[in-house]
Design an enzyme around this catalytic site. Structure first.
Site, PDB file in Angstrom:
ATOM      1  N   TYR A  91       0.853  -1.182   0.000  1.00 60.08           N
ATOM      2  CA  TYR A  91       0.000   0.000   0.000  1.00 60.08           C
ATOM      3  C   TYR A  91       0.891   1.234   0.000  1.00 60.08           C
ATOM      4  O   TYR A  91       1.805   1.340   0.815  1.00 60.08           O
ATOM      5  CB  TYR A  91      -0.914   0.013   1.236  1.00 60.08           C
ATOM      6  N   GLU A 115      -0.049   4.910  -0.454  1.00 58.99           N
ATOM      7  CA  GLU A 115      -0.801   6.162  -0.571  1.00 58.99           C
ATOM      8  C   GLU A 115       0.136   7.364  -0.579  1.00 58.99           C
ATOM      9  O   GLU A 115       1.027   7.490   0.266  1.00 58.99           O
ATOM     10  CB  GLU A 115      -1.776   6.266   0.589  1.00 58.99           C
ATOM     11  N   ASP A 163      -8.173  12.997 -24.934  1.00 58.36           N
ATOM     12  CA  ASP A 163      -8.378  11.622 -24.491  1.00 58.36           C
ATOM     13  C   ASP A 163      -7.853  10.709 -25.596  1.00 58.36           C
ATOM     14  O   ASP A 163      -8.491  10.547 -26.636  1.00 58.36           O
ATOM     15  CB  ASP A 163      -9.859  11.378 -24.236  1.00 58.36           C
ATOM     16  N   THR A 202      -5.710   5.349 -21.214  1.00 54.18           N
ATOM     17  CA  THR A 202      -5.554   4.050 -20.589  1.00 54.18           C
ATOM     18  C   THR A 202      -4.193   3.496 -21.006  1.00 54.18           C
ATOM     19  O   THR A 202      -3.549   4.010 -21.921  1.00 54.18           O
ATOM     20  CB  THR A 202      -6.665   3.087 -21.035  1.00 54.18           C
ATOM     21  N   LYS A 239      -5.303  -1.274 -24.515  1.00 56.29           N
ATOM     22  CA  LYS A 239      -5.639  -0.961 -25.905  1.00 56.29           C
ATOM     23  C   LYS A 239      -4.380  -0.999 -26.788  1.00 56.29           C
ATOM     24  O   LYS A 239      -3.606  -1.948 -26.712  1.00 56.29           O
ATOM     25  CB  LYS A 239      -6.377   0.375 -25.985  1.00 56.29           C
ATOM     26  N   ARG A 299      -4.334  -3.088 -17.409  1.00 57.11           N
ATOM     27  CA  ARG A 299      -5.546  -2.287 -17.269  1.00 57.11           C
ATOM     28  C   ARG A 299      -5.292  -1.185 -16.234  1.00 57.11           C
ATOM     29  O   ARG A 299      -5.554  -1.336 -15.049  1.00 57.11           O
ATOM     30  CB  ARG A 299      -6.713  -3.169 -16.832  1.00 57.11           C
TER      31      ARG A 299
END
Length: 423
Positions: free
Chosen positions: A56, A58, A202, A228, A231, A237
């Site tokens: 983790y 953060e 985008d 992203t 693609k 992902r």
């Protein structure tokens, strides 16, 4: 078998392992034409499934809220530096969980609730997060939507300018999810400057083409660039936001703490791997081949009497209007899936049918290019698509089964990253 192998999963949870193997075989045996999908390398798979999923983190490198970041900080920094070098940008944030949250972070960086922005309408090729009424972006802000010309299927930038001058948006989106043509970033930038708006690009669908030099880049024109990492970029992902240094702080604050907590460090690692792969000369050849395959497939479909939105393609994506074929996109897509050809039904501009039962099919050539198919196979692929669409109209399951068998025979000669048939 799956590569990397999954012996622990097979031993501990054979039900899940069986579904994983079944999905891998399905991906191996079908011509995958969904424009937002691809095959990642075994190295990306290994990074995604690594022990980094245990951590983790953060915050940002050097400014974390948890200890134990000795390896994560240099990992995230490496991914950032690779993104900056590959795309030639001043700033990159590699933490967004996916494309929609990345776009939401752009809104948070530049707008307040109720502010006006412009984006391409969803039925015309835009994305849900560009102001669709069902999206939070259409509910929390004031969206002004532009589209395409009925006669050309392309954006009329004079109309975009007139709309911008009338509505005075604070933000303008260019790019979308079903745009088969080159995006004119300089023209959008000129309009944005004229009305004092931020320009956001985008490029989720075309990021790999941009990285490989097969599509013009928005760098130097757009203030913020969202994408992203799967693609055409052929990564995991995840998502990234890139920008000029001027907007770096606002974007970083929007991602964290604005929208999310800790990043997914295993995804960050896989993004770093994919960015290194995309910097290789072979990736530029891959990007060019994607476009060559799409244009060859488009030409073969036109020869068979199919109507393509805008008449063709400049990138990886083809949008077919099936109106003249007397069948909707949904039954055609379902029949094609049974024929071993995977794509999605899609709205076309000015579609008289409902979105869940539209007139179109959307397909892309990224995945089949990764498998090694070239222009040589595109006429045969178009013939199979045509056979399956005609069979769907006649409910001829025998034709669909025959085509599926022929597809399997063809693909057996083209290896799939991540899985191999056992002898």
């Amino acid at each position: 078998m799956h590569q990397p192998a999954i012996p622990h999963l097979q031993a501990q949870d054979p039900d899940v392992a069986g579904l994983v193997e079944a999905e891998a075989r399905r991906q191996f045996e079908k011509i995958r034409l969904i424009a937002s999908e691809n095959y990642v390398s075994p190295a990306v798979l290994e990074a995604t499934g690594s022990v980094l999923t245990n951590k983790y983190s953060e915050g940002y490198a050097g400014r974390r809220y948890y200890e134990g970041q000795q390896n994560v900080d240099p990992l995230e920094t490496l991914a950032i530096e690779r993104a900056k070098a590959l795309f030639g940008v001043e700033h990159a944030n590699v933490q967004p969980y996916s494309g929609s949250p990345a776009n939401l972070a752009v809104y948070m960086a530049f707008l307040q609730p109720g502010d006006t922005f412009m984006g391409m309408a969803l039925p015309m090729g835009g994305h849900l997060t560009h102001g669709a009424p069902v999206s939070v972006t259409g509910k929390w802000f004031n969206p002004v939507r532009y589209g395409v010309r009925a006669d050309t299927g392309r954006v009329d930038l004079d109309e975009v300018r007139d709309l911008a001058l009338k509505e005075r948006p604070k933000l303008i989106w260019c790019g979308g999810t079903a745009i088969p043509r080159i995006i004119d970033f300089p023209a959008f930038a000129e309009i944005a400057r004229e009305v004092g708006a931020v320009l956001a690009a985008d490029v989720a669908h075309i990021a790999g083409l941009i990285a490989g030099g097969a599509h013009p880049s928005p760098v130097g024109y757009a203030d913020a660039i969202s994408t992203t990492t799967h693609k055409t970029l052929r990564g995991p992902r995840g998502a990234m936001i890139m920008s000029t240094e001027e907007h770096a702080k606002a974007i970083d604050k929007a991602v964290f703490p604005g929208l999310q907590g800790g990043p997914h460090d295993h995804t960050t690692a896989a993004i770093a791997v994919a960015l290194k792969e995309a910097a290789q000369p072979s990736f530029a050849a891959y990007a060019r081949q994607i476009v060559a395959n799409a244009q060859a497939l488009a030409a073969a479909l036109v020869e068979r009497g199919y109507d393509l939105v805008s008449g063709g393609t400049d990138n990886h994506l083809i949008l077919i209007d099936l109106t003249s074929k007397g069948i909707g996109g949904k039954p055609a897509a379902q029949a094609l899936d049974r024929a071993g050809i995977e794509l999605n039904y899609n709205t076309v501009p000015f579609d008289p049918r409902k979105p869940f039962d539209p007139s179109g099919l959307r397909l892309g050539t990224s995945s089949i290019t990764t498998r090694g198919l070239t222009e040589t196979q595109m006429p045969q692929l178009a013939a199979w698509i045509d056979e399956a669409v005609q069979a769907a109209s006649k409910a001829d399951e025998g034709v669909l089964a025959r085509v599926a068998g022929q597809v399997r025979e063809l693909l057996a000669a083209y290896p799939m990253p991540g899985w191999a048939a056992t002898p």
